[in-house]
Write an enzyme that holds these catalytic residues in place. Structure first.
Site, PDB file in Angstrom:
ATOM      1  N   TYR A 136       0.866  -1.180   0.000  1.00 44.32           N
ATOM      2  CA  TYR A 136       0.000   0.000   0.000  1.00 44.32           C
ATOM      3  C   TYR A 136       0.903   1.230   0.000  1.00 44.32           C
ATOM      4  CZ  TYR A 136      -3.718   3.216   1.696  1.00 44.32           C
ATOM      5  OH  TYR A 136      -4.605   4.247   1.863  1.00 44.32           O
ATOM      6  N   LYS A 164      -1.034  -1.183  -4.333  1.00 40.90           N
ATOM      7  CA  LYS A 164      -2.122  -0.202  -4.369  1.00 40.90           C
ATOM      8  C   LYS A 164      -1.442   1.149  -4.471  1.00 40.90           C
ATOM      9  CE  LYS A 164      -5.301   1.495  -0.903  1.00 40.90           C
ATOM     10  NZ  LYS A 164      -5.683   2.744  -1.560  1.00 40.90           N
TER      11      LYS A 164
HETATM   12  O1  SI3 Z   1      -6.903   2.607   2.201  1.00 34.03           O
HETATM   13  C1  SI3 Z   1      -7.894   3.156   1.760  1.00 34.03           C
HETATM   14  O2  SI3 Z   1      -8.885   3.343   2.432  1.00 34.03           O
HETATM   15  C2  SI3 Z   1      -7.883   3.646   0.395  1.00 34.03           C
HETATM   16  O3  SI3 Z   1      -8.132   2.940  -0.524  1.00 34.03           O
HETATM   17  C3  SI3 Z   1      -7.571   5.014   0.247  1.00 34.03           C
HETATM   18  C4  SI3 Z   1      -7.890   5.573  -1.137  1.00 34.03           C
HETATM   19  O4  SI3 Z   1      -6.716   5.620  -1.892  1.00 34.03           O
HETATM   20  C5  SI3 Z   1      -8.468   6.928  -0.905  1.00 34.03           C
HETATM   21  N1  SI3 Z   1      -7.439   7.764  -0.307  1.00 34.03           N
HETATM   22  C6  SI3 Z   1      -7.643   8.334   0.885  1.00 34.03           C
HETATM   23  C7  SI3 Z   1      -6.511   9.061   1.489  1.00 34.03           C
HETATM   24  O5  SI3 Z   1      -8.699   8.289   1.447  1.00 34.03           O
HETATM   25  C8  SI3 Z   1      -9.043   7.506  -2.163  1.00 34.03           C
HETATM   26  O6  SI3 Z   1     -10.129   6.702  -2.505  1.00 34.03           O
HETATM   27  C9  SI3 Z   1      -9.509   8.945  -1.925  1.00 34.03           C
HETATM   28  O7  SI3 Z   1     -10.299   9.036  -0.775  1.00 34.03           O
HETATM   29  C10 SI3 Z   1     -10.320   9.456  -3.107  1.00 34.03           C
HETATM   30  O8  SI3 Z   1      -9.612   9.262  -4.291  1.00 34.03           O
HETATM   31  C11 SI3 Z   1     -10.633  10.952  -2.917  1.00 34.03           C
HETATM   32  O9  SI3 Z   1      -9.455  11.722  -2.990  1.00 34.03           O
END
Ligand code: SI3
Length: 291
Positions: A136, A164
Site C-alpha cells: 500500500y 495499491k
Molecule cells: O486505504 C484506503 O482506504 C484507500 O483505498 C484510500 C484511497 O486511496 C483513498 N485515499 C484516501 C486518502 O482516502 C481515495 O479513494 C480517496 O479518498 C479518493 O480518491 C478521494 O481523494
C-alpha cells in the site's frame, strides 16, 4: 486461488456517537457494496476504515464482521500494516485464518525508516503467513515515496504480488506497468481512475466507490474497452462529486451520503470531527445533485 483483479471499495466503518463500532451499520455498508455497488471486492482496514485510530481488537472485530457478512461473495483484502510490526504479523495470521484472499500493508510511517527496514517489514509480514501481499503506497500521507527499483526489490519476493498505487505520479505508474507486467496494480485515487485504467491498471481501490461504485464501474469498463470519450463524461461527473465531497469533509460526507441512501453509516471516530448541521445539510444537497 481467487483472481484479485477488479474494483474494490475501501470499506468505511460505521461508528456510533461514542466512537464504538456500530456492527449493524457496518454490515449495512458491506451489503450496499455487494448489492448496490456490485463491487468485485472489499479492501478492509484501510485509511477509509479509519484503521490507524483503532485498537488491535477493534481491527480484528471489523475483519471478522466483514468476512461473516460477505462470506465468499466477493474478494476480500485485509490491510494489516502498522508501525507496530508485531501487530501486523498478528493481524496477517488472523485474517489468513479467516480466509481473506490477500493481505496488504501500508509502508511503515511516522519514523524515517530506511528502505532496508521497509523491505524487512514486508518480508517479515508475508513470511509469517501462506497468503499474498499487496504493497500500500500512499506517499502523501506516509512520506514514503519509493522508486521503480525499490518496487522491483520488494516484488522480487514472489508472495508480494502487487501495489495499491495512491499517487499521482503517472510516469512512475507507467514504468511499473511496463517493468512488471505480471504484478497487480490498483489505482488509489478515484478521481484519476480513467487515466490509470488507460495505463493498464488491473483494478482500483477507493473510498468513494462505497457510494459512487456504479459510476466507478462505468469508467473502468468503458476505459478498458477504449471508449475514452464516454468514460471521460462519467469521470467528469464523478470528479464534480468528489470535489464536493472533499470540500465538505471526505469520510464524513461519504457516510452522510450513504445515510441518505438508507444505510446506517454512522459517525467518524475522533479525532475526526463530529458532523456540524451545515455539513449535514450540504451532504443532503450533494445527494440530490448526484443520486
Ligand atoms: O486505504 C484506503 O482506504 C484507500 O483505498 C484510500 C484511497 O486511496 C483513498 N485515499 C484516501 C486518502 O482516502 C481515495 O479513494 C480517496 O479518498 C479518493 O480518491 C478521494 O481523494
Amino acid at each position: 486461488q481467487r483472481d484479485l483483479k477488479g474494483l474494490f471499495s475501501a470499506l468505511l466503518v460505521s461508528f456510533d456517537e461514542q466512537g464504538n463500532i456500530n456492527e449493524k451499520g457496518l454490515r449495512q455498508i458491506i451489503r450496499y457494496n455487494i448489492d448496490v455497488n456490485h463491487m468485485d471486492g472489499l479492501y478492509v482496514g484501510g485509511s477509509t476504515g479509519e484503521n490507524f485510530m483503532l485498537s488491535t481488537d477493534e481491527k480484528k472485530r471489523i475483519f471478522e464482521i466483514a468476512k461473516d457478512e460477505a462470506k465468499d461473495s466477493l474478494t476480500l483484502i485485509a490491510q494489516v500494516g502498522s508501525v507496530n510490526l508485531k501487530e501486523s504479523v498478528e493481524l496477517a495470521k488472523f485474517v489468513t485464518d479467516l480466509g481473506y484472499d490477500a493481505i496488504s500493508a501500508v509502508t511503515p510511517f511516522y519514523y524515517k525508516f530506511t528502505f532496508d527496514e521497509i523491505k524487512n517489514y514486508y518480508n517479515t509480514i508475508i513470511g509469517a503467513v501462506d497468503n499474498r501481499m499487496i504493497i500500500y503506497s500512499i506517499p502523501f500521507l506516509t512520506g514514503v515515496d519509493m522508486s521503480l527499483s525499490q518496487f522491483g526489490e520488494l516484488f522480487s519476493n514472489p508472495k508480494i504480488v502487487g501495489v495499491k498505487f495512491t499517487q499521482a505520479d503517472f510516469y512512475l505508474l507507467e514504468r511499473i506497468r511496463k517493468t512488471f507486467p505480471d504484478k497487480l496494480i490498483y489505482a488509489g485515487f478515484d478521481e484519476m481512475l480513467l487515466p490509470a485504467t488507460v495505463l493498464g491498471v488491473d483494478g482500483a481501490i477507493g473510498s468513494t466507490y462505497n457510494i459512487n461504485g456504479r459510476r466507478g464501474r462505468q469508467i473502468f469498463e468503458l476505459a478498458k474497452a477504449q471508449k475514452i470519450t464516454e468514460a471521460l463524461e462519467v469521470q467528469h461527473v464523478t470528479n464534480d462529486l468528489i470535489t464536493d465531497i472533499l470540500d465538505n469533509g471526505l469520510y464524513g460526507t461519504i457516510k452522510l451520503l450513504l445515510q441518505e441512501a438508507g444505510v446506517d453509516a454512522g459517525y467518524c471516530r475522533e479525532p475526526m470531527k463530529k458532523y456540524t448541521p451545515e455539513m449535514v445539510a450540504r451532504a443532503k444537497e450533494i445527494y440530490k445533485k448526484y443520486f
